[in-house]
Each structure stands twice: as C-alpha cells, then as structure tokens.
Design a protein around this motif. Structure first.
Motif, PDB file in Angstrom:
ATOM      1  N   ALA A  32       0.826  -1.206   0.000  1.00 30.45           N
ATOM      2  CA  ALA A  32       0.000   0.000   0.000  1.00 30.45           C
ATOM      3  C   ALA A  32       0.860   1.256   0.000  1.00 30.45           C
ATOM      4  N   MET A  33       1.928   1.251   0.783  1.00 28.17           N
ATOM      5  CA  MET A  33       2.822   2.424   0.796  1.00 28.17           C
ATOM      6  C   MET A  33       3.524   2.562  -0.551  1.00 28.17           C
ATOM      7  N   GLY A  34       3.866   1.450  -1.157  1.00 25.58           N
ATOM      8  CA  GLY A  34       4.477   1.499  -2.492  1.00 25.58           C
ATOM      9  C   GLY A  34       3.528   2.094  -3.515  1.00 25.58           C
ATOM     10  N   LEU A  35       2.260   1.722  -3.444  1.00 30.68           N
ATOM     11  CA  LEU A  35       1.258   2.291  -4.348  1.00 30.68           C
ATOM     12  C   LEU A  35       1.039   3.770  -4.057  1.00 30.68           C
ATOM     13  N   ALA A  36       1.049   4.134  -2.786  1.00 27.21           N
ATOM     14  CA  ALA A  36       0.879   5.542  -2.405  1.00 27.21           C
ATOM     15  C   ALA A  36       2.047   6.383  -2.912  1.00 27.21           C
ATOM     16  N   ALA A  37       3.227   5.784  -2.994  1.00 30.10           N
ATOM     17  CA  ALA A  37       4.414   6.514  -3.465  1.00 30.10           C
ATOM     18  C   ALA A  37       4.295   6.939  -4.915  1.00 30.10           C
ATOM     19  N   ARG A  38       3.446   6.269  -5.669  1.00 27.94           N
ATOM     20  CA  ARG A  38       3.247   6.667  -7.077  1.00 27.94           C
ATOM     21  C   ARG A  38       2.659   8.071  -7.170  1.00 27.94           C
ATOM     22  N   GLN A  39       1.658   8.353  -6.335  1.00 20.47           N
ATOM     23  CA  GLN A  39       1.002   9.661  -6.373  1.00 20.47           C
ATOM     24  C   GLN A  39       1.669  10.682  -5.471  1.00 20.47           C
ATOM     25  N   PHE A  40       2.224  10.224  -4.357  1.00 21.71           N
ATOM     26  CA  PHE A  40       2.819  11.125  -3.372  1.00 21.71           C
ATOM     27  C   PHE A  40       4.232  10.667  -3.004  1.00 21.71           C
ATOM     28  N   PRO A  41       5.164  10.787  -3.944  1.00 17.44           N
ATOM     29  CA  PRO A  41       6.531  10.313  -3.655  1.00 17.44           C
ATOM     30  C   PRO A  41       7.184  11.070  -2.499  1.00 17.44           C
ATOM     31  N   LEU A  42       6.887  12.346  -2.365  1.00 18.09           N
ATOM     32  CA  LEU A  42       7.466  13.133  -1.274  1.00 18.09           C
ATOM     33  C   LEU A  42       6.963  12.634   0.081  1.00 18.09           C
ATOM     34  N   ALA A  43       5.679  12.368   0.194  1.00 21.01           N
ATOM     35  CA  ALA A  43       5.095  11.916   1.456  1.00 21.01           C
ATOM     36  C   ALA A  43       5.699  10.592   1.906  1.00 21.01           C
ATOM     37  N   VAL A  44       5.833   9.659   0.996  1.00 18.37           N
ATOM     38  CA  VAL A  44       6.366   8.349   1.352  1.00 18.37           C
ATOM     39  C   VAL A  44       7.859   8.436   1.638  1.00 18.37           C
ATOM     40  N   ALA A  45       8.583   9.252   0.879  1.00 22.09           N
ATOM     41  CA  ALA A  45      10.015   9.433   1.143  1.00 22.09           C
ATOM     42  C   ALA A  45      10.232  10.043   2.531  1.00 22.09           C
ATOM     43  N   LEU A  46       9.375  10.972   2.930  1.00 21.39           N
ATOM     44  CA  LEU A  46       9.469  11.549   4.278  1.00 21.39           C
ATOM     45  C   LEU A  46       9.234  10.488   5.342  1.00 21.39           C
ATOM     46  N   GLN A  47       8.237   9.643   5.137  1.00 22.27           N
ATOM     47  CA  GLN A  47       7.975   8.577   6.106  1.00 22.27           C
ATOM     48  C   GLN A  47       9.160   7.626   6.204  1.00 22.27           C
ATOM     49  N   ARG A  48       9.708   7.273   5.037  1.00 23.60           N
ATOM     50  CA  ARG A  48      10.878   6.375   5.037  1.00 23.60           C
ATOM     51  C   ARG A  48      12.046   7.010   5.775  1.00 23.60           C
ATOM     52  N   LEU A  49      12.270   8.299   5.562  1.00 24.35           N
ATOM     53  CA  LEU A  49      13.370   8.993   6.224  1.00 24.35           C
ATOM     54  C   LEU A  49      13.199   8.981   7.740  1.00 24.35           C
ATOM     55  N   PHE A  50      11.997   9.284   8.203  1.00 23.24           N
ATOM     56  CA  PHE A  50      11.758   9.347   9.638  1.00 23.24           C
ATOM     57  C   PHE A  50      11.690   7.975  10.293  1.00 23.24           C
ATOM     58  N   LEU A  51      11.626   6.927   9.476  1.00 23.65           N
ATOM     59  CA  LEU A  51      11.687   5.568  10.018  1.00 23.65           C
ATOM     60  C   LEU A  51      13.113   5.024   9.992  1.00 23.65           C
TER      61      LEU A  51
END
Length: 180
Positions: A32-51
């Motif tokens: 689901a996060m991978g699919l979300a990264a298609r539309q919102f790459p910045l949002a998912v990259a931020l989550q990955r960074l903070f994890l």
C-alpha cells in the motif's frame, strides 16, 4: 493501530509472506505504501526517512530541490538549481532536528555546574529552535514554504496508503471469493 505505525513495523518485519486470509499483513501495508508513493513520492520518502531509511534522504532532497526551484520561480525569488539543492538539504536537516545548538532546545542557557536554567537564549530568542530565516537569509521565504510543504506531505502518507490498501484488500477479497 495507524497505518504509519503498521508501516514502521512492516519495514522491519522478517515475515513478508502473502496470505489471502489476512487483511492487513506486513506485505499488504508495504504494498500500500508502495502504491501511495506513485502519487505522493514526497510523502512516502518523508515517512521512510523518519523511520530510519537514510537512502530516502537523497531521493527526498532531489524532490524538494525541484519543488523549491519551481516555487522560487512562482515567488519571483532568484534561486538557481544548485542553491535549490542546498536549500532542500538544509531544510531536511532542519526538519529532522530544529533544536537550537546553543541552548539544547531549552530556550534558556543552563547555568554552569547546575541543572538550573538561566537567561533566555539569544540565538533562538527563547524558542529552543534554530531560526530558518537566519540559516537561509536570502531565501527564507522559500525555506519557510519548503518546510510547510514537507509538513503537508508528511500528513498525506498515511491516509493515501489507507486508500490504496482498501482498494487492494477489496480486490484481494474478491479474488479469494472467486477462487472458492
């Protein structure tokens, strides 16, 4: 449990098996996060960074540098691509740790030899945070916009992943029913 918390656990999971009987397994959340990264790459990259994914920082800075450059054009602020990259790097670093170095985030200096706070910290003016305006004097407007942009997108990752996982789970359940 929120999807961001589930994502944090799934990233570190050793069990990524796909089981059609489950509805929110670790592999489902990661997908689901991978699919979300298609539309919102910045949002998912931020989550990955903070994890704790340090490889996300490079991707994040590239996305933000491009966004900062475009925003500077819209604001009619003179900013070239190299400056935009440096600005994005600085804003990511500030966003990760905005604490004032002088007072350690207390907003006041610590009296030497004690645990008591003394006078208000002059560099941060008692806020306990490093000033973005001082860090990026010429481009403070763009820096403020960039930090707000990151905060908006950081809030989007979870809801977007939930939308993606809902559609994915409906399809998964339909396939399981059809297979019976």
């Amino acid at each position: 449990m929120k999807v961001i918390e589930r994502y944090a656990a799934a990233v570190r999971s050793s069990n990524l098996e796909i089981n059609e009987r489950t509805t929110r397994s670790d592999s489902d959340v990661l997908g689901a996060m991978g699919l979300a990264a298609r539309q919102f790459p910045l949002a998912v990259a931020l989550q990955r960074l903070f994890l704790g994914d340090s490889t996300a920082a490079r991707e994040l800075v590239e996305i933000l540098a491009d966004d900062a450059w475009r925003q500077a054009r819209a604001m009619r602020v003179k900013l070239n691509r190299v400056q935009a990259y440096d600005l994005a790097q600085g804003c990511v670093a500030w966003h990760r740790n905005p604490t004032c170095d002088h007072c350690g985030g207390h907003g006041a200096t610590v009296i030497p030899g004690s645990k008591t706070l003394g006078v208000r910290c002059k560099p941060c003016k008692g806020t306990g945070r490093t000033s973005l305006a001082k860090m990026f004097k010429e481009h403070s407007e763009v820096a403020d916009w960039l930090v707000a942009h990151m905060e908006r997108h950081q809030a989007m990752a979870g809801p977007e992943a939930m939308k993606q996982i809902t559609g994915y789970l409906e399809l998964k359940n339909w396939c399981a029913e059809a297979a019976k």
